[in-house]
Enzyme design. Sequence first.
Site, PDB file in Angstrom:
ATOM      1  N   THR A 284       5.546 -33.043  41.497  1.00 44.38           N
ATOM      2  CA  THR A 284       5.867 -32.277  42.701  1.00 44.38           C
ATOM      3  C   THR A 284       4.586 -32.039  43.489  1.00 44.38           C
ATOM      4  OG1 THR A 284       5.426 -30.078  41.772  1.00 44.38           O
ATOM      5  CG2 THR A 284       7.615 -31.023  41.390  1.00 44.38           C
ATOM      6  N   ASP A 285       4.725 -31.696  44.747  1.00 46.99           N
ATOM      7  CA  ASP A 285       3.603 -31.094  45.462  1.00 46.99           C
ATOM      8  C   ASP A 285       3.493 -29.656  44.959  1.00 46.99           C
ATOM      9  OD1 ASP A 285       1.503 -30.662  47.220  1.00 46.99           O
ATOM     10  OD2 ASP A 285       2.579 -31.410  48.979  1.00 46.99           O
TER      11      ASP A 285
END
Length: 567
Positions: A284-285
Amino acid sequence: MIDYKAKPFFLSDDDIRWVKESLASMSTEDKIGQLFCLTDITTDCAQLQELIKKYRPGGFMYRAGSGRDIRSAYAAMNAVSKIPMLYPCNLESGGNGISPEGTFFGRPMEVAATGDTQQARRLGYVCAAEGTAVGCNVAYAPIIDIDYNWRNPITNVRTFGSDPDTVLNMASAYMDGINDSPRPMAVCIKHFPGDGVDERDHHLLPTVNSLSADKWMGSYGRVYKELIDKGAQTLMCGHIIQPALERLVQPDIADKDMLPASHSKNLIQGIIRKKLGFNGLITTDATPMVGFSALKSRSEALRLALAAGADMIVFCKNIDEDYSSIRDGIVSGEISLERLDEAVCRQLALKASLGLHRSSLPPEEAIEFLGCPEHKDWARECADKAITLVKDNASLLPLSPQKTKRVRLTVLGESTQGGFGECDSIAEPFKAALEKAGFEVQFYDYASMERGEIFTCGVEDMKKKFDLSIVAANVATGSNYTSRRLDWIPLMAANEPWYGKDIPTVFISFCNPYHMVDVPFISTFINCYSSNTFCAEAAVDKLTGKSPFIGKSPVDPFCGAWGAEFM
């Protein structure tokens, strides 16, 4: 299923054995810890060791700081972690992404403005060579966003521009440079499904890539596919919604059910894994970004991310709370044990592919490699090739101290707040370079607003003060902004060059190629793309005719503003 022997891992039988034995040795709590990449909590070695022993994270990321302190922190964590850790960093513009002692080679758009893929290859090499010298092993780069929307505050000079072919060619060369490094480092292509269409920042809300499926496949999709085929080891999902791709996987999905890529099963499984054929690690970011949890509760978003196929969760808010969210998802069955094991195994496979199970940090003296002379020479060459003369409609150039000796220098920006550790001050280096060339330079006095001259001085009064006005903008691209436009003193725009048609005036942007929209009436306009000393010095060489302008803009610098080209 993970194909350990295929791209991008290419593991040997011994490596695969280590992955399987490591997994078998872990408890469920160990596996939950491995899912998380923590950040910037402390560099105190004793505190770090207690943290690692308690939470057992799979990775730890630092923003830019003292190279020696960060390397010591890595060594302390390695000493107590049973499983080798990933140490990613935003190595987008050079070794300065991990330490200010590193080489600020240049923002990606500066590199693209050279039109020379060798510069992108050098950027990748500098990032890897200096990053691994400190102890990093994953570059959260290259950025393969496409800067379609000039209003977007977060993409901008962090991208290789608005042309998909340029983005692909430069990013591919960057990967070659990473692979040239003497010590292994993984790349992370980001931010899937692609930033740069929306004008908003997904740090602040979930944003939207609104391209049709066909247009996406011909642009972002093509770039992702070719770099995946080239061997990119990791891919970062942004908090970005892509409606057309959601419907490509699930035609009947309602708008209200669409999710950002960071926790969308349709985008992770349907597009990344199946359509693009990615076998590597998906991350994920940063999950503290508001875009991650604006549509779902934080706990639900975390569980959705893992269940959807993310293999690593970047950063926590409250560690205990976030770990509990995953634990609850496993107990409830929302996250299967098979999905948990798959995520952990992809991490282990990446670590094995980098040889982390067989190697240690480089020797401490390796950090002396940060900012080495050869890399600085390369950065000077890049600046010389990149700086772009957008227009000189008043034919002011070249400048000379014989014609315009007294210079008023007005500097805008200079704040690094919200940036990525890659924003240098250019005021003093640029002033010093002008003075070395023979000019007499005075900064605009913000404290007194030049003693209220906006209300009292006419053109002839101004001519008595200076012969040449240079406005230097250092309005850095950074996170958590709604806009990166020019800000003048609110009181009658006191520092704006209202006299530009009476006194020679030059505008130079060091951080943003789109400032023309706010100053179309300034007839001489230059883009440098990076706020480093190399660009400050090279800009003066260009201004004085010592070096020709050869850079080509990777984006439209006129922003569609009426009259900007001829004013």
